[in-house]
Motif scaffolding. Structure first.
Motif, PDB file in Angstrom:
ATOM      1  N   PRO A 133       0.820  -1.121  -0.022  1.00 28.75           N
ATOM      2  CA  PRO A 133      -0.094   0.013   0.045  1.00 28.75           C
ATOM      3  C   PRO A 133       0.825   1.268  -0.097  1.00 28.75           C
ATOM      4  O   PRO A 133       0.370   2.418  -0.589  1.00 28.75           O
ATOM      5  N   LYS A 134       2.017   1.257   0.656  1.00 22.82           N
ATOM      6  CA  LYS A 134       2.811   2.372   0.859  1.00 22.82           C
ATOM      7  C   LYS A 134       3.233   2.771  -0.772  1.00 22.82           C
ATOM      8  O   LYS A 134       3.125   4.135  -1.074  1.00 22.82           O
ATOM      9  N   ILE A 135       3.736   1.843  -1.545  1.00 20.45           N
ATOM     10  CA  ILE A 135       4.165   2.305  -2.843  1.00 20.45           C
ATOM     11  C   ILE A 135       3.210   2.650  -3.890  1.00 20.45           C
ATOM     12  O   ILE A 135       3.008   3.508  -4.577  1.00 20.45           O
ATOM     13  N   ASN A 136       1.774   1.932  -3.617  1.00 21.09           N
ATOM     14  CA  ASN A 136       0.635   1.919  -4.032  1.00 21.09           C
ATOM     15  C   ASN A 136       0.169   3.537  -4.079  1.00 21.09           C
ATOM     16  O   ASN A 136      -0.229   4.360  -5.155  1.00 21.09           O
ATOM     17  N   LYS A 137       0.360   4.178  -2.745  1.00 20.74           N
ATOM     18  CA  LYS A 137       0.068   5.540  -2.442  1.00 20.74           C
ATOM     19  C   LYS A 137       1.032   6.479  -3.334  1.00 20.74           C
ATOM     20  O   LYS A 137       0.527   7.395  -3.718  1.00 20.74           O
ATOM     21  N   GLU A 138       2.313   6.093  -3.280  1.00 23.18           N
ATOM     22  CA  GLU A 138       3.198   6.936  -3.953  1.00 23.18           C
ATOM     23  C   GLU A 138       3.083   6.854  -5.449  1.00 23.18           C
ATOM     24  O   GLU A 138       3.304   7.802  -6.082  1.00 23.18           O
ATOM     25  N   LEU A 139       2.593   5.502  -5.845  1.00 26.31           N
ATOM     26  CA  LEU A 139       2.463   5.739  -7.463  1.00 26.31           C
ATOM     27  C   LEU A 139       1.347   6.711  -7.802  1.00 26.31           C
ATOM     28  O   LEU A 139       1.302   7.279  -8.681  1.00 26.31           O
ATOM     29  N   ARG A 140       0.290   6.533  -6.988  1.00 30.11           N
ATOM     30  CA  ARG A 140      -0.867   7.369  -7.317  1.00 30.11           C
ATOM     31  C   ARG A 140      -0.632   8.853  -7.272  1.00 30.11           C
ATOM     32  O   ARG A 140      -0.948   9.713  -8.288  1.00 30.11           O
ATOM     33  N   ARG A 141       0.336   9.107  -6.421  1.00 31.11           N
ATOM     34  CA  ARG A 141       0.883  10.810  -6.268  1.00 31.11           C
ATOM     35  C   ARG A 141       1.657  10.768  -7.446  1.00 31.11           C
ATOM     36  O   ARG A 141       1.625  12.123  -8.047  1.00 31.11           O
ATOM     37  N   SER A 142       2.408   9.906  -7.787  1.00 31.61           N
ATOM     38  CA  SER A 142       3.164  10.128  -9.219  1.00 31.61           C
ATOM     39  C   SER A 142       2.420  10.497 -10.452  1.00 31.61           C
ATOM     40  O   SER A 142       2.758  11.211 -11.191  1.00 31.61           O
ATOM     41  N   ILE A 143       1.366   9.699 -10.452  1.00 31.53           N
ATOM     42  CA  ILE A 143       0.405   9.742 -11.499  1.00 31.53           C
ATOM     43  C   ILE A 143      -0.321  11.177 -11.580  1.00 31.53           C
ATOM     44  O   ILE A 143      -0.415  11.815 -12.534  1.00 31.53           O
ATOM     45  N   GLU A 144      -0.565  11.525 -10.323  1.00 29.06           N
ATOM     46  CA  GLU A 144      -1.374  12.782 -10.441  1.00 29.06           C
ATOM     47  C   GLU A 144      -0.412  13.899 -10.530  1.00 29.06           C
ATOM     48  O   GLU A 144      -0.868  14.847 -11.344  1.00 29.06           O
ATOM     49  N   ARG A 145       0.930  13.673 -10.308  1.00 29.60           N
ATOM     50  CA  ARG A 145       1.824  14.954 -10.612  1.00 29.60           C
ATOM     51  C   ARG A 145       2.271  14.873 -12.048  1.00 29.60           C
ATOM     52  O   ARG A 145       2.451  15.836 -12.636  1.00 29.60           O
TER      53      ARG A 145
END
Length: 285
Positions: free
Chosen positions: A180-192
């Motif tokens: 879940p931690k990488i998932n959260k950061e992946l989502r943030r990277s997609i958003e940015r």
């Protein structure tokens, strides 16, 4: 190879989830392989009128009357719709499609759902309004968002499609065993990376209620897009949604199955009689 990537990202994620998320994003956004025209598709592919529209290869068949848009998915290309093109032409439709950026014969880099919306809008201006739209896999949210934002289409056929935009990140992480931690950061990277940091994209680009009649086709053995995504499409469209379940076709063969092609095109033919549904459709789902 996938196992090595998975272990590497998991190891990096333990030390720095943010770095793990950024690296996952770089992998997530690259097709890595381009689909080639298959021998069974070559004649149909060669018969198309090819143009460059909005910097991508576009394809058109027929006389321009009763256009139908075909939208392919990830690592795919327009020629995968060869069976659909043949059947649509037999019935007097004019199929229109495109190779997405970095897919098929189109150059460039992968674009977001907004980039696909722009391409589909340009095709509508050139060929539309559409009698119908047929989309597969990742092409489903692209097509449905474009229609929601104003692209005209009488009927929609969505095959093996993604309904929840967040599923794109969740399925990727699940396949590589990322937590879940990488998932959260992946989502943030997609958003940015694609949406100027907009955290609302996961709701904004998920499928919501639409006005057009919708046929959902999915396979119970789909190992790429969870069949549960079909349920989300059906619930969101409510009474306007019809379901054609299939078995034994998986995620890719469903697109060339003669029975699927026949039912999908029959559904488009019924656009003048919205109360009718092609024989064999399960409306109880």
């Amino acid at each position: 190879m996938q196992k090595l990537v998975s272990v590497g990202l998991q190891t990096i994620g333990v030390v720095s989830p943010r770095l793990g998320g950024r690296l996952a994003f770089q992998l997530w956004r690259r097709p890595l392989a381009r689909g080639r025209v298959r021998a069974s598709e070559q004649l149909v592919h060669d018969a198309a009128r090819v143009e460059i529209v909005d910097n991508v290869n576009t394809y058109a068949w027929g006389d321009g009357q009763r256009p139908v848009l075909l939208v392919h998915g990830w690592r795919s290309r327009a020629s995968r719709y060869a069976g659909f093109v043949t059947r649509l032409l037999e019935l007097g439709y004019s199929p229109v499609s495109y190779d997405a950026p970095a897919h098929g014969d189109s150059d460039g880099e992968v674009v977001s759902i907004l980039g696909h919306q722009r391409i589909i809008r340009a095709l509508e201006e050139r060929h539309g309004p559409f009698e119908g739209v047929i989309a597969h896999s990742l092409g489903v949210p692209f097509a449905l968002y474009a229609v929601r934002e104003g692209v005209a289409a009488k009927r929609l056929v969505m095959i093996s499609g993604v309904a929840d935009f967040g599923y794109l990140a969740d399925a990727f992480c699940a396949e590589l065993g990322l937590g879940p931690k990488i998932n959260k950061e992946l989502r943030r990277s997609i958003e940015r990376g694609y949406f100027d940091g907009d955290g609302g994209i996961w709701t904004r680009f998920s499928v919501t209620t639409g006005k057009a009649e919708l046929l959902v086709i999915h396979n119970d053995e789909d190992d790429v897009v969870d069949p549960a995504q079909a349920g989300l499409l059906l619930r969101n469209y409510g009474e306007r949604a019809h379901f054609l379940p299939t078995t034994g076709l998986g995620h890719r063969r469903i697109l060339s199955d003669p029975a699927v092609i026949a039912e999908a095109v029959a559904f488009l033919q019924d656009s003048a009689q919205d109360s009718d549904v092609p024989e064999g459709l399960d409306l109880s789902a």
